[in-house]
Design an enzyme around this catalytic site. Structure first.
Site, PDB file in Angstrom:
ATOM      1  N   ARG A  97       0.832  -1.214   0.000  1.00 60.25           N
ATOM      2  CA  ARG A  97       0.000   0.000   0.000  1.00 60.25           C
ATOM      3  C   ARG A  97       0.866   1.264   0.000  1.00 60.25           C
ATOM      4  N   LEU A 138      10.797  14.402   1.662  1.00 59.79           N
ATOM      5  CA  LEU A 138      10.543  15.542   2.548  1.00 59.79           C
ATOM      6  C   LEU A 138      11.415  15.424   3.805  1.00 59.79           C
ATOM      7  N   TRP A 169      14.700   8.020   5.112  1.00 58.91           N
ATOM      8  CA  TRP A 169      13.453   7.274   5.306  1.00 58.91           C
ATOM      9  C   TRP A 169      12.533   7.391   4.107  1.00 58.91           C
ATOM     10  N   CYS A 246       0.103  17.473  -0.174  1.00 60.22           N
ATOM     11  CA  CYS A 246       0.217  16.084  -0.654  1.00 60.22           C
ATOM     12  C   CYS A 246      -0.063  15.124   0.494  1.00 60.22           C
ATOM     13  N   ALA A 250      -2.345  11.557   1.078  1.00 60.83           N
ATOM     14  CA  ALA A 250      -1.758  10.267   1.464  1.00 60.83           C
ATOM     15  C   ALA A 250      -2.289   9.813   2.822  1.00 60.83           C
ATOM     16  N   GLY A 348       0.898 -19.292  20.337  1.00 54.67           N
ATOM     17  CA  GLY A 348       2.221 -19.402  19.706  1.00 54.67           C
ATOM     18  C   GLY A 348       2.145 -19.276  18.201  1.00 54.67           C
ATOM     19  N   GLU A 371       4.056   9.787   7.762  1.00 60.34           N
ATOM     20  CA  GLU A 371       2.927  10.688   7.414  1.00 60.34           C
ATOM     21  C   GLU A 371       2.403  11.409   8.651  1.00 60.34           C
TER      22      GLU A 371
HETATM   23  P1  TGC Z   1       2.459  25.428   9.940  1.00 64.34           P
HETATM   24  O1  TGC Z   1       2.981  26.770  10.330  1.00 64.34           O
HETATM   25  O2  TGC Z   1       1.275  24.855  10.661  1.00 64.34           O
HETATM   26  O3  TGC Z   1       2.111  25.389   8.394  1.00 64.34           O
HETATM   27  C1  TGC Z   1       3.022  25.889   7.418  1.00 64.34           C
HETATM   28  C2  TGC Z   1       2.242  26.340   6.200  1.00 64.34           C
HETATM   29  O4  TGC Z   1       1.560  25.207   5.621  1.00 64.34           O
HETATM   30  C3  TGC Z   1       0.135  25.443   5.623  1.00 64.34           C
HETATM   31  N1  TGC Z   1      -0.471  24.149   5.891  1.00 64.34           N
HETATM   32  C4  TGC Z   1      -1.046  23.413   4.954  1.00 64.34           C
HETATM   33  N2  TGC Z   1      -1.280  23.634   3.641  1.00 64.34           N
HETATM   34  C5  TGC Z   1      -1.894  22.674   2.937  1.00 64.34           C
HETATM   35  N3  TGC Z   1      -2.263  21.521   3.482  1.00 64.34           N
HETATM   36  C6  TGC Z   1      -2.035  21.239   4.786  1.00 64.34           C
HETATM   37  N4  TGC Z   1      -2.366  20.067   5.300  1.00 64.34           N
HETATM   38  C7  TGC Z   1      -1.416  22.218   5.590  1.00 64.34           C
HETATM   39  N5  TGC Z   1      -1.034  22.279   6.893  1.00 64.34           N
HETATM   40  C8  TGC Z   1      -0.460  23.480   7.055  1.00 64.34           C
HETATM   41  C9  TGC Z   1      -0.081  26.465   6.705  1.00 64.34           C
HETATM   42  O5  TGC Z   1      -1.271  27.169   6.487  1.00 64.34           O
HETATM   43  C10 TGC Z   1       1.142  27.333   6.539  1.00 64.34           C
HETATM   44  O6  TGC Z   1       0.963  28.143   5.385  1.00 64.34           O
HETATM   45  P2  TGC Z   1       1.618  29.606   5.288  1.00 64.34           P
HETATM   46  O7  TGC Z   1       1.160  30.109   3.980  1.00 64.34           O
HETATM   47  O8  TGC Z   1       1.073  30.341   6.493  1.00 64.34           O
HETATM   48  O9  TGC Z   1       3.097  29.402   5.354  1.00 64.34           O
HETATM   49  O10 TGC Z   1       3.676  24.407   9.972  1.00 64.34           O
HETATM   50  P3  TGC Z   1       4.604  23.928  11.189  1.00 64.34           P
HETATM   51  O11 TGC Z   1       6.011  24.156  10.769  1.00 64.34           O
HETATM   52  O12 TGC Z   1       4.133  24.512  12.491  1.00 64.34           O
HETATM   53  O13 TGC Z   1       4.371  22.344  11.197  1.00 64.34           O
HETATM   54  C11 TGC Z   1       3.114  21.827  11.325  1.00 64.34           C
HETATM   55  C12 TGC Z   1       3.093  20.300  11.386  1.00 64.34           C
HETATM   56  C13 TGC Z   1       3.883  19.787  12.566  1.00 64.34           C
HETATM   57  C14 TGC Z   1       1.649  19.924  11.587  1.00 64.34           C
HETATM   58  C15 TGC Z   1       3.587  19.672  10.086  1.00 64.34           C
HETATM   59  O14 TGC Z   1       4.801  20.137   9.713  1.00 64.34           O
HETATM   60  C16 TGC Z   1       3.508  18.174  10.061  1.00 64.34           C
HETATM   61  O15 TGC Z   1       2.484  17.660   9.599  1.00 64.34           O
HETATM   62  N6  TGC Z   1       4.556  17.371  10.491  1.00 64.34           N
HETATM   63  C17 TGC Z   1       4.585  15.945  10.284  1.00 64.34           C
HETATM   64  C18 TGC Z   1       5.558  15.654   9.153  1.00 64.34           C
HETATM   65  C19 TGC Z   1       5.082  14.571   8.243  1.00 64.34           C
HETATM   66  O16 TGC Z   1       3.926  14.180   8.240  1.00 64.34           O
HETATM   67  N7  TGC Z   1       5.985  14.081   7.415  1.00 64.34           N
HETATM   68  C20 TGC Z   1       5.623  13.084   6.458  1.00 64.34           C
HETATM   69  C21 TGC Z   1       6.758  12.831   5.503  1.00 64.34           C
HETATM   70  S1  TGC Z   1       6.259  11.908   4.060  1.00 64.34           S
HETATM   71  C22 TGC Z   1       6.005  10.371   4.634  1.00 64.34           C
HETATM   72  O17 TGC Z   1       6.071  10.049   5.771  1.00 64.34           O
HETATM   73  C23 TGC Z   1       5.667   9.384   3.590  1.00 64.34           C
HETATM   74  S2  TGC Z   1       5.440   7.771   4.183  1.00 64.34           S
HETATM   75  C24 TGC Z   1       4.711   7.199   2.792  1.00 64.34           C
HETATM   76  C25 TGC Z   1       4.408   5.796   2.776  1.00 64.34           C
HETATM   77  O18 TGC Z   1       5.330   4.955   2.695  1.00 64.34           O
HETATM   78  O19 TGC Z   1       3.167   5.485   2.740  1.00 64.34           O
HETATM   79  P1  FAD Z   2      10.910  12.804  15.166  1.00 61.41           P
HETATM   80  O1  FAD Z   2      10.301  13.961  14.478  1.00 61.41           O
HETATM   81  O2  FAD Z   2      12.332  12.927  15.605  1.00 61.41           O
HETATM   82  O3  FAD Z   2       9.998  12.418  16.399  1.00 61.41           O
HETATM   83  C1  FAD Z   2      10.460  11.588  17.470  1.00 61.41           C
HETATM   84  C2  FAD Z   2       9.339  11.560  18.536  1.00 61.41           C
HETATM   85  O4  FAD Z   2       9.151  12.890  19.055  1.00 61.41           O
HETATM   86  C3  FAD Z   2       8.003  11.112  17.966  1.00 61.41           C
HETATM   87  O5  FAD Z   2       7.353  10.301  18.916  1.00 61.41           O
HETATM   88  C4  FAD Z   2       7.241  12.406  17.785  1.00 61.41           C
HETATM   89  O6  FAD Z   2       5.828  12.233  17.893  1.00 61.41           O
HETATM   90  C5  FAD Z   2       7.772  13.234  18.950  1.00 61.41           C
HETATM   91  N1  FAD Z   2       7.644  14.682  18.723  1.00 61.41           N
HETATM   92  C6  FAD Z   2       8.217  15.413  17.734  1.00 61.41           C
HETATM   93  N2  FAD Z   2       7.859  16.699  17.830  1.00 61.41           N
HETATM   94  C7  FAD Z   2       7.039  16.790  18.894  1.00 61.41           C
HETATM   95  C8  FAD Z   2       6.317  17.863  19.518  1.00 61.41           C
HETATM   96  N3  FAD Z   2       6.357  19.114  19.039  1.00 61.41           N
HETATM   97  N4  FAD Z   2       5.574  17.583  20.619  1.00 61.41           N
HETATM   98  C9  FAD Z   2       5.508  16.319  21.103  1.00 61.41           C
HETATM   99  N5  FAD Z   2       6.162  15.276  20.582  1.00 61.41           N
HETATM  100  C10 FAD Z   2       6.910  15.508  19.478  1.00 61.41           C
HETATM  101  N6  FAD Z   2       9.417  10.555   4.822  1.00 61.41           N
HETATM  102  C11 FAD Z   2       9.389  11.058   3.547  1.00 61.41           C
HETATM  103  O7  FAD Z   2       9.622  12.253   3.350  1.00 61.41           O
HETATM  104  N7  FAD Z   2       9.105  10.259   2.489  1.00 61.41           N
HETATM  105  C12 FAD Z   2       8.846   8.929   2.620  1.00 61.41           C
HETATM  106  O8  FAD Z   2       8.575   8.237   1.631  1.00 61.41           O
HETATM  107  C13 FAD Z   2       8.891   8.363   3.915  1.00 61.41           C
HETATM  108  N8  FAD Z   2       8.713   7.021   4.103  1.00 61.41           N
HETATM  109  C14 FAD Z   2       8.912   6.471   5.334  1.00 61.41           C
HETATM  110  C15 FAD Z   2       8.936   5.079   5.481  1.00 61.41           C
HETATM  111  C16 FAD Z   2       9.187   4.511   6.723  1.00 61.41           C
HETATM  112  C17 FAD Z   2       9.233   3.018   6.861  1.00 61.41           C
HETATM  113  C18 FAD Z   2       9.381   5.340   7.857  1.00 61.41           C
HETATM  114  C19 FAD Z   2       9.632   4.745   9.214  1.00 61.41           C
HETATM  115  C20 FAD Z   2       9.374   6.710   7.715  1.00 61.41           C
HETATM  116  C21 FAD Z   2       9.165   7.297   6.462  1.00 61.41           C
HETATM  117  N9  FAD Z   2       9.238   8.689   6.284  1.00 61.41           N
HETATM  118  C22 FAD Z   2       9.189   9.219   5.023  1.00 61.41           C
HETATM  119  C23 FAD Z   2       9.613   9.549   7.387  1.00 61.41           C
HETATM  120  C24 FAD Z   2       8.486   9.829   8.376  1.00 61.41           C
HETATM  121  O9  FAD Z   2       7.566  10.721   7.847  1.00 61.41           O
HETATM  122  C25 FAD Z   2       9.106  10.343   9.675  1.00 61.41           C
HETATM  123  O10 FAD Z   2       9.757   9.230  10.286  1.00 61.41           O
HETATM  124  C26 FAD Z   2       8.089  10.956  10.600  1.00 61.41           C
HETATM  125  O11 FAD Z   2       7.547  12.139  10.065  1.00 61.41           O
HETATM  126  C27 FAD Z   2       8.677  11.248  12.001  1.00 61.41           C
HETATM  127  O12 FAD Z   2       9.903  11.906  11.900  1.00 61.41           O
HETATM  128  P2  FAD Z   2      11.182  11.351  12.731  1.00 61.41           P
HETATM  129  O13 FAD Z   2      11.305   9.894  12.446  1.00 61.41           O
HETATM  130  O14 FAD Z   2      12.322  12.222  12.418  1.00 61.41           O
HETATM  131  O15 FAD Z   2      10.759  11.483  14.241  1.00 61.41           O
END
Ligand code: TGC
Ligand code: FAD
Length: 392
Positions: A97, A138, A169, A246, A250, A348, A371
């Site tokens: 997935r 990212l 990652w 994006c 997702a 088991g 995500e």
């Molecule tokens: P913040 O100040 O809240 O927002 C920055 C700017 O972004 C806008 N915004 C959005 N726009 C569109 N869609 C959304 N969902 C949006 N959320 C926020 C917001 O309005 C602002 O715009 P502007 O114009 O004012 O600059 O941002 P922050 O730096 O405080 O961070 C917020 C936070 C923590 C919620 C965010 O950064 C976050 O979601 N962190 C988690 C990171 C994450 O999810 N990483 C995923 C990496 S990819 C991945 O994991 C793929 S796994 C794929 C797989 O294998 O299935």
């Molecule tokens: P950290 O951000 O270091 O977090 C560590 C711990 O601290 C977590 O428990 C978190 O919840 C906590 N924490 C962080 N900030 C706060 C706060 N403000 N308050 C309270 N608690 C907090 N990324 C991509 O870009 N593309 C991909 O395709 C992708 N695929 C992935 C595939 C796998 C198998 C994995 C494991 C990860 C993947 N990722 C990808 C990365 C993934 O999105 C990150 O691992 C995730 O966003 C968390 O970041 P980190 O691992 O650096 O943890």
């Protein structure tokens, strides 16, 4: 591995809320998973390898760009069909997935939404057929939950950009043909760009020794003075909101996918509870095992209703980021609980590869982290209801 006897639970007759098209799409994906994924997935998870032979089949069931318009090669389906496809694939394995989520929502979606017409025509049809596989960069070694801090950067060299930095990652990185990468320009503004395999200075080392998502290939993206042609920049949106947009798509798919993993664990435990005799009766006749099963089906049903409603809101263009966060967080946590209880119900046998439960259980440890982690999604809900950010 045991033959796949899966029967999907539908306790509240949710099928009655689906259209004929939804059911056709869902049933095609379900049959494909039974036929192509279930027989091989345990072996690939054990050897920590993505089963690349599934790529054409994923394209055929519409799992590469389910909601991307047909003119670009996508399946042109609605959001509920997209969700149902994710549910069925993750019923087979979260890693499979993942490949489809990344391809659809993290590679095709930004090219469709933020790219220009030339970029759409160049990349989307090939991504839809699986001729190209994409990845999404990212996360960085020092910036995971806080992607806005990224240090990967581009420098304007006149006729091209120079890209430097590293992403970590990254799902599909080791074999991806293209990467949608997020980097800061000289003004500190985040831009999206398309990096192609073969560009000088671009490498994608694989991440080894994962205990989770073993059938998905994960790696790094390393950029050492990579020359990026100017036409590879996504022109139509920049700033952190671009990658976060994006992620909305997702995360929505993951909310559905987690139900698939939970359904598979529940169905396996239910069947086992009727077959396994201890103290001269099936373990399913004991109150403690019935409590587990009753709670599982209750939580699955609640999650199904949550995602169905979210799908309707997305079809109407009304779903918010915070609503998506709630569903991703709730459904993944629900699936983890169910996997843990189901594993125990098999005693088991639950720790062996004869059954899918332990694999789902370990996969979900990644799903709860990527995500946006469980806690980050809680803080997004907290921010939404209070109007106050806990991040700043
Ligand atoms: P913040 O100040 O809240 O927002 C920055 C700017 O972004 C806008 N915004 C959005 N726009 C569109 N869609 C959304 N969902 C949006 N959320 C926020 C917001 O309005 C602002 O715009 P502007 O114009 O004012 O600059 O941002 P922050 O730096 O405080 O961070 C917020 C936070 C923590 C919620 C965010 O950064 C976050 O979601 N962190 C988690 C990171 C994450 O999810 N990483 C995923 C990496 S990819 C991945 O994991 C793929 S796994 C794929 C797989 O294998 O299935
Ligand atoms: P950290 O951000 O270091 O977090 C560590 C711990 O601290 C977590 O428990 C978190 O919840 C906590 N924490 C962080 N900030 C706060 C706060 N403000 N308050 C309270 N608690 C907090 N990324 C991509 O870009 N593309 C991909 O395709 C992708 N695929 C992935 C595939 C796998 C198998 C994995 C494991 C990860 C993947 N990722 C990808 C990365 C993934 O999105 C990150 O691992 C995730 O966003 C968390 O970041 P980190 O691992 O650096 O943890």
């Amino acid at each position: 591995m045991k033959p796949d006897l899966f029967q999907a639970p539908d306790y509240y007759l949710l099928d009655e809320l689906l259209t004929e098209e939804h059911k056709l799409v869902r049933d095609a994906a379900r049959a494909w998973v039974k036929r192509e994924v279930s027989p091989i997935i345990e072996e690939f998870a054990q050897k920590a390898e993505f089963p690349k032979q599934l790529i054409p089949g994923l394209a055929e069931i519409g799992a590469f760009g389910p909601y991307i318009p047909e003119e670009y090669g996508g399946a042109g389906l609605d959001q509920i069909s997209y969700g149902l496809i994710m549910q069925e694939i993750e019923r087979g394995d979260s890693g499979v997935r993942s490949t489809s989520s990344v391809q659809s929502s993290l590679v095709m979606y930004p090219i469709w939404k933020y790219g220009n017409e030339e970029q759409r025509k160049k990349y989307l049809p090939k991504l839809a057929t699986g001729e190209f596989i994409g990845c999404f960069g990212l996360t960085e070694p020092d910036y995971g939950s806080n992607p806005g801090g990224m240090v990967t950067n581009i420098k304007d060299m006149g006729d091209h950009y120079l890209l430097n930095g590293a992403k970590m990652w990254i799902s599909n990185a080791p074999f991806a043909d293209i990467a949608v990468v997020w980097a800061k320009n000289e003004e500190g503004r985040i831009k999206g760009l398309i990096v192609e395999r073969g560009m000088e200075g671009f490498t994608t080392p694989e991440t080894h020794n994962k205990w989770s998502l073993r059938a998905s290939s994960t790696g790094e993206l390393i950029f050492d003075n990579v020359k990026i042609p100017k036409e590879n920049i996504l022109p139509n949106k920049d700033g952190l909101g671009a990658p976060l947009g994006c992620l909305d798509s997702a995360r929505y798919g993951i909310a559905w996918g987690a139900i698939g993993a939970a359904m598979d664990c529940y169905d396996t435990a239910l069947r086992y509870s009727k077959e396994r005799i201890q103290f001269d009766k099936p373990i399913g006749a004991t109150q403690l095992q019935q409590k587990k099963l009753a709670e599982m089906i209750t939580e699955i049903t609640k999650a199904q209703l949550l995602t169905w409603r979210l799908g309707v809101l997305r079809n109407e263009g009304k779903a918010t980021t915070a609503q998506i966060s709630m569903a991703k967080r709730n459904n993944v946590a629900m699936a983890m609980e169910i996997a843990r209880d189901a594993r125990q119900m098999l005693g088991g046998m639950g720790i062996t590869g004869e059954y899918s439960i332990m694999r789902h259980m370990m996969n979900l440890e990644s799903v709860v982290t990527y995500e946006g982690t469980h806690d980050i999604h809680l803080l997004i809900t907290g921010m939404d209801v209070t109007g106050l950010s806990a991040f700043k």
